[in-house]
Scaffold this active site. Structure first.
Site, PDB file in Angstrom:
ATOM      1  N   GLY A  17       0.789  -1.238   0.000  1.00  0.00           N
ATOM      2  CA  GLY A  17       0.000   0.000   0.000  1.00  0.00           C
ATOM      3  C   GLY A  17       0.818   1.283   0.000  1.00  0.00           C
ATOM      4  N   TYR A 193     -10.049   1.654  15.721  1.00  0.00           N
ATOM      5  CA  TYR A 193      -9.139   2.153  14.665  1.00  0.00           C
ATOM      6  C   TYR A 193      -9.144   3.680  14.630  1.00  0.00           C
ATOM      7  CZ  TYR A 193      -7.431   3.352   9.981  1.00  0.00           C
ATOM      8  OH  TYR A 193      -6.741   3.926   8.926  1.00  0.00           O
TER       9      TYR A 193
HETATM   10  P1  NAP Z   1      -1.812  -1.544   4.116  1.00  0.00           P
HETATM   11  O1  NAP Z   1      -1.482  -1.699   2.681  1.00  0.00           O
HETATM   12  O2  NAP Z   1      -2.610  -2.588   4.806  1.00  0.00           O
HETATM   13  O3  NAP Z   1      -0.450  -1.307   4.888  1.00  0.00           O
HETATM   14  C1  NAP Z   1      -0.340  -1.453   6.256  1.00  0.00           C
HETATM   15  C2  NAP Z   1       1.075  -1.834   6.576  1.00  0.00           C
HETATM   16  O4  NAP Z   1       1.180  -1.960   8.014  1.00  0.00           O
HETATM   17  C3  NAP Z   1       1.511  -3.196   6.000  1.00  0.00           C
HETATM   18  O5  NAP Z   1       2.850  -3.081   5.575  1.00  0.00           O
HETATM   19  C4  NAP Z   1       1.407  -4.113   7.202  1.00  0.00           C
HETATM   20  O6  NAP Z   1       2.285  -5.212   7.181  1.00  0.00           O
HETATM   21  C5  NAP Z   1       1.861  -3.162   8.283  1.00  0.00           C
HETATM   22  N1  NAP Z   1       1.582  -3.666   9.631  1.00  0.00           N
HETATM   23  C6  NAP Z   1       0.409  -4.060  10.152  1.00  0.00           C
HETATM   24  N2  NAP Z   1       0.587  -4.510  11.406  1.00  0.00           N
HETATM   25  C7  NAP Z   1       1.899  -4.389  11.687  1.00  0.00           C
HETATM   26  C8  NAP Z   1       2.698  -4.700  12.795  1.00  0.00           C
HETATM   27  N3  NAP Z   1       2.190  -5.261  13.907  1.00  0.00           N
HETATM   28  N4  NAP Z   1       4.013  -4.432  12.749  1.00  0.00           N
HETATM   29  C9  NAP Z   1       4.572  -3.894  11.638  1.00  0.00           C
HETATM   30  N5  NAP Z   1       3.858  -3.593  10.531  1.00  0.00           N
HETATM   31  C10 NAP Z   1       2.539  -3.843  10.558  1.00  0.00           C
HETATM   32  O7  NAP Z   1      -2.612  -0.185   4.375  1.00  0.00           O
HETATM   33  P2  NAP Z   1      -2.464   1.302   3.782  1.00  0.00           P
HETATM   34  O8  NAP Z   1      -3.786   1.696   3.279  1.00  0.00           O
HETATM   35  O9  NAP Z   1      -1.290   1.407   2.912  1.00  0.00           O
HETATM   36  O10 NAP Z   1      -2.249   2.105   5.137  1.00  0.00           O
HETATM   37  C11 NAP Z   1      -1.052   2.788   5.432  1.00  0.00           C
HETATM   38  C12 NAP Z   1      -1.375   3.957   6.323  1.00  0.00           C
HETATM   39  O11 NAP Z   1      -2.221   4.885   5.652  1.00  0.00           O
HETATM   40  C13 NAP Z   1      -2.102   3.590   7.624  1.00  0.00           C
HETATM   41  O12 NAP Z   1      -1.545   4.338   8.686  1.00  0.00           O
HETATM   42  C14 NAP Z   1      -3.532   4.041   7.378  1.00  0.00           C
HETATM   43  O13 NAP Z   1      -4.182   4.390   8.585  1.00  0.00           O
HETATM   44  C15 NAP Z   1      -3.281   5.260   6.501  1.00  0.00           C
HETATM   45  N6  NAP Z   1      -4.417   5.658   5.689  1.00  0.00           N
HETATM   46  C16 NAP Z   1      -4.890   4.813   4.737  1.00  0.00           C
HETATM   47  C17 NAP Z   1      -5.982   5.239   3.983  1.00  0.00           C
HETATM   48  C18 NAP Z   1      -6.555   4.365   2.931  1.00  0.00           C
HETATM   49  O14 NAP Z   1      -7.555   4.778   2.335  1.00  0.00           O
HETATM   50  N7  NAP Z   1      -6.003   3.186   2.640  1.00  0.00           N
HETATM   51  C19 NAP Z   1      -6.567   6.492   4.212  1.00  0.00           C
HETATM   52  C20 NAP Z   1      -6.034   7.295   5.197  1.00  0.00           C
HETATM   53  C21 NAP Z   1      -4.960   6.884   5.918  1.00  0.00           C
HETATM   54  P3  NAP Z   1       1.869  -6.654   6.549  1.00  0.00           P
HETATM   55  O15 NAP Z   1       2.121  -6.514   5.082  1.00  0.00           O
HETATM   56  O16 NAP Z   1       2.811  -7.595   7.214  1.00  0.00           O
HETATM   57  O17 NAP Z   1       0.435  -6.881   6.880  1.00  0.00           O
END
Ligand code: NAP
Length: 322
Positions: A17, A193
């Site tokens: 992501g 969350y």
């Molecule tokens: P994502 O693809 O699910 O990425 C999350 C990452 O966090 C993955 O690399 C995951 O690792 C890692 N992770 C989860 N638990 C962990 C742990 N215990 N220790 C170390 N790493 C861990 O999600 P994303 O959408 O890119 O989200 C990234 C950030 O953007 C987050 O902070 C989210 O709140 C923020 N955000 C996202 C959106 C959206 O629309 N997607 C909007 C606003 C903000 P694994 O690969 O091992 O699971």
């Protein structure tokens, strides 16, 4: 300490992501990226798949849901002898369908443990390293989200409830079984969350108050847009995962690609435009080509200095710093 021509940035959750794309964008801008991830093989494959030059990154194990692992990561990073110039707190879990809380290695509710407490400890430990950076303005960037900010439409959504840390009663009582919410009330996974991401915002502001003037470090947060295709939504209903990106693309207009979101994170790390500390950046909820970023107003709870200080003190106790 190694001082090569490249600046070094740690990106947590860089295996997919936004974090993966931020890592890619940062390497293209000339940074060396420490990909801080819990699954080394997955991260190696992801880096290869998106074409990040192996010269430009190092993968180090980090499980944010374990305080021991956070300490070990910091030791392992220091053993590389690299100077630290920036930190991106990006990793997160979103577990909206859970009926009962899951627990971290330390017994805390998993989303708050991962998204807030693990990063809180990491920031506290790495401040010392960032202070030694030779950059004019080393940076800490913490990912925020619209649903944690009641000043924005997304933060008002009552499903299952808007973010609200209350009087932090759950943290005060130790945050272990049977306590699962920061406010000490009944477990609601989706709200856990939002609460954890509100903690991210309060932590950024408190880091700014405590350390910006004395260290010059820039602390900021951002809402990168709705990145509806990432695995963040992997624990949601399959139908939701199918419809959500289409809804965000064609109805709300809030959709951004993973690449663009990653570039926005990278810009906060290195673009002189973002050298203002204590700011929560946004590009708004309706994405348009070339749309400029702005400093997004935050909710009264996110602006509450007393609550930020209390959250800091209680978090220090829970992660073993006090
Ligand atoms: P994502 O693809 O699910 O990425 C999350 C990452 O966090 C993955 O690399 C995951 O690792 C890692 N992770 C989860 N638990 C962990 C742990 N215990 N220790 C170390 N790493 C861990 O999600 P994303 O959408 O890119 O989200 C990234 C950030 O953007 C987050 O902070 C989210 O709140 C923020 N955000 C996202 C959106 C959206 O629309 N997607 C909007 C606003 C903000 P694994 O690969 O091992 O699971």
């Amino acid at each position: 300490m190694e001082r090569d021509s490249k600046s070094t940035v740690i990106v947590t959750g860089a295996s997919s992501g936004v974090g993966l794309q931020a890592a890619k964008a940062l390497t293209k801008m000339g940074w060396h990226v420490i990909m801080a991830c819990r699954n080394l093989e997955k991260t190696q494959k992801a880096a290869r798949d998106v074409g990040i030059d192996p010269e430009n990154y190092t993968i180090i194990h980090l499980d944010l849901a374990s305080l021991d692992s956070v300490h070990k990561f910091v030791n392992d990073f220091r053993a590389t002898n690299k100077a630290l110039d920036a930190l991106v707190c990006n990793a997160a879990v979103y577990l909206p369908l859970l009926k009962e809380p899951q627990r971290s290695a330390d017994g805390y509710e998993l989303s708050v443990a991962t998204n807030h407490l693990g990063h809180f400890l990491l920031c506290n430990l790495l401040i010392e390293d960032l202070k030694k950076s030779e950059l004019k303005d080393p940076r800490v960037v913490i990912l925020g989200t619209v649903t944690a900010n009641r000043k924005e439409l997304g933060g008002k959504i009552p499903i299952p409830a808007p973010p609200d840390l209350g009087e932090l009663k759950g943290l005060e009582s130790g945050f272990k079984e049977p306590v699962a919410m920061i406010d000490g009330k009944k477990f609601k996974s989706g709200k856990a969350y939002k609460d954890s991401k509100l903690c991210n915002l309060l932590t950024m502001k408190e880091l700014h108050r405590r350390y910006h003037d004395s260290t010059g470090i820039i602390f900021s947060s951002l809402y990168p847009g709705c990145v509806a295709t990432t695995p963040l939504f992997r624990n949601h209903y399959p139908l939701f995962q199918k419809i959500f990106p289409l809804f965000q693309k064609h109805i709300t207009g809030g959709f951004v690609s993973e690449e663009l979101a990653g570039e926005r994170v990278a810009a906060l790390v290195s673009d002189p435009k973002y050298n203002k500390s204590g700011v929560y950046w946004s590009w708004g909820n309706r994405q348009k080509d070339g749309r400029a970023s702005f400093s997004q107003e935050t909710s009264s709870e996110a602006n509450d200095d007393r609550k930020a200080r209390r959250l800091w003190e209680l978090s220090e106790q829970l992660v073993g710093l006090a």
